[in-house]
Design a protein around this motif. Structure first.
Motif, PDB file in Angstrom:
ATOM      1  N   UNK A   1       0.720  -1.165  -0.048  1.00 60.19           N
ATOM      2  CA  UNK A   1      -0.211   0.024  -0.074  1.00 60.19           C
ATOM      3  C   UNK A   1       0.676   1.319   0.002  1.00 60.19           C
ATOM      4  N   UNK A   2       2.239   1.235  -0.161  1.00 59.09           N
ATOM      5  CA  UNK A   2       2.985   2.274  -0.146  1.00 59.09           C
ATOM      6  C   UNK A   2       3.681   2.394  -1.567  1.00 59.09           C
ATOM      7  N   UNK A   3       3.759   3.658  -1.834  1.00 66.08           N
ATOM      8  CA  UNK A   3       4.682   3.830  -3.277  1.00 66.08           C
ATOM      9  C   UNK A   3       6.074   3.994  -3.162  1.00 66.08           C
ATOM     10  N   UNK A   4       6.687   3.036  -3.477  1.00 62.26           N
ATOM     11  CA  UNK A   4       8.280   3.130  -3.473  1.00 62.26           C
ATOM     12  C   UNK A   4       8.740   3.709  -5.062  1.00 62.26           C
ATOM     13  N   UNK A   5       9.838   4.434  -4.772  1.00 62.51           N
ATOM     14  CA  UNK A   5      10.437   4.826  -6.291  1.00 62.51           C
ATOM     15  C   UNK A   5      11.536   3.698  -6.407  1.00 62.51           C
ATOM     16  N   UNK A   6      11.169   3.228  -7.845  1.00 60.51           N
ATOM     17  CA  UNK A   6      12.010   2.159  -8.495  1.00 60.51           C
ATOM     18  C   UNK A   6      13.371   2.810  -9.023  1.00 60.51           C
ATOM     19  N   UNK A   7      14.424   2.383  -8.657  1.00 58.15           N
ATOM     20  CA  UNK A   7      15.767   3.000  -9.664  1.00 58.15           C
ATOM     21  C   UNK A   7      16.584   1.876  -9.967  1.00 58.15           C
ATOM     22  N   UNK A   8      17.068   2.025 -11.273  1.00 63.34           N
ATOM     23  CA  UNK A   8      17.763   1.011 -11.830  1.00 63.34           C
ATOM     24  C   UNK A   8      19.123   1.429 -12.038  1.00 63.34           C
TER      25      UNK A   8
END
Length: 197
Positions: free
Chosen positions: A145-152
């Motif tokens: 239920x939490x938005x996480x920033x995805x970094x590659x």
């Protein structure tokens, strides 16, 4: 003027006597035997020792987090892990080099995937960039239920970054994101428990 061989002169081919040929062969055979013995001496201990398995070092994250709480000014994350997971280090980084004090834990899954957890109450964009090794934002991922920033990262490592209750949490791994999600969910449960929700 140098002497040149006349075309009608016979070409002299050196011949070895039987004793000379025996000595020449003995040198080659001796060298082969010595090489074989050397290889046997080197390979014998390698073959007799079984392959070393990586050592599993399972540190008590909760105990170390309790010790670090006074320095951190908050209760560092020490989530309950799924069965088979271990933690091979947990430490408080005072931020002497980065300028940002942070809590760091390394987790190992049963599949030998490594996941690094980093938590701080003093994050800034430069620190986030350094901690994620200058990875690029690739989108968002909803976990628990939490938005996480995805970094590659360019090295194949993925980073999930979120902020909850004034603390920034970064999860970094080269493993499958579904496995990282398990730790993200455990982190959110731990944060919710700490805030009394």
């Amino acid at each position: 003027m140098s002497e040149q061989q006349q075309p009608d002169e016979p070409v002299v081919t050196p011949t070895l006597t039987a004793k000379q040929a025996k000595r020449a062969n003995a040198t080659v055979i001796g060298m082969l035997i010595a090489t074989g013995i050397t290889l046997a001496i080197v390979l014998l201990p390698v073959l007799l020792n079984p392959a070393q398995k990586p050592q599993i070092r399972d540190v008590d994250v909760q105990a170390i987090a309790a010790e670090a709480a006074a320095d951190a000014g908050y209760d560092p994350l020490a989530p309950e892990l799924p069965d088979g997971w271990t933690s091979n280090y947990a430490r408080w980084d005072s931020g002497l080099n980065s300028g940002v004090p942070a809590w760091e834990v390394g987790y190992l899954t049963p599949e030998w995937d490594f996941i690094r957890l980093t938590e701080t109450a003093s994050a800034n964009p430069t620190w986030i960039s350094q901690t994620t090794e200058d990875s690029l934002v690739a989108g968002e991922r909803i976990v628990g239920g939490t938005t996480w920033q995805l970094r590659d990262g360019s090295d194949g490592e993925a980073h999930l970054v979120t902020e909850v209750d004034g603390k920034t949490v970064i999860l970094s791994s080269e493993g499958d994101l579904a496995t990282v999600d398990l730790l993200a969910e455990a982190v959110l449960r731990d944060l919710a428990a700490a805030s009394g929700e």
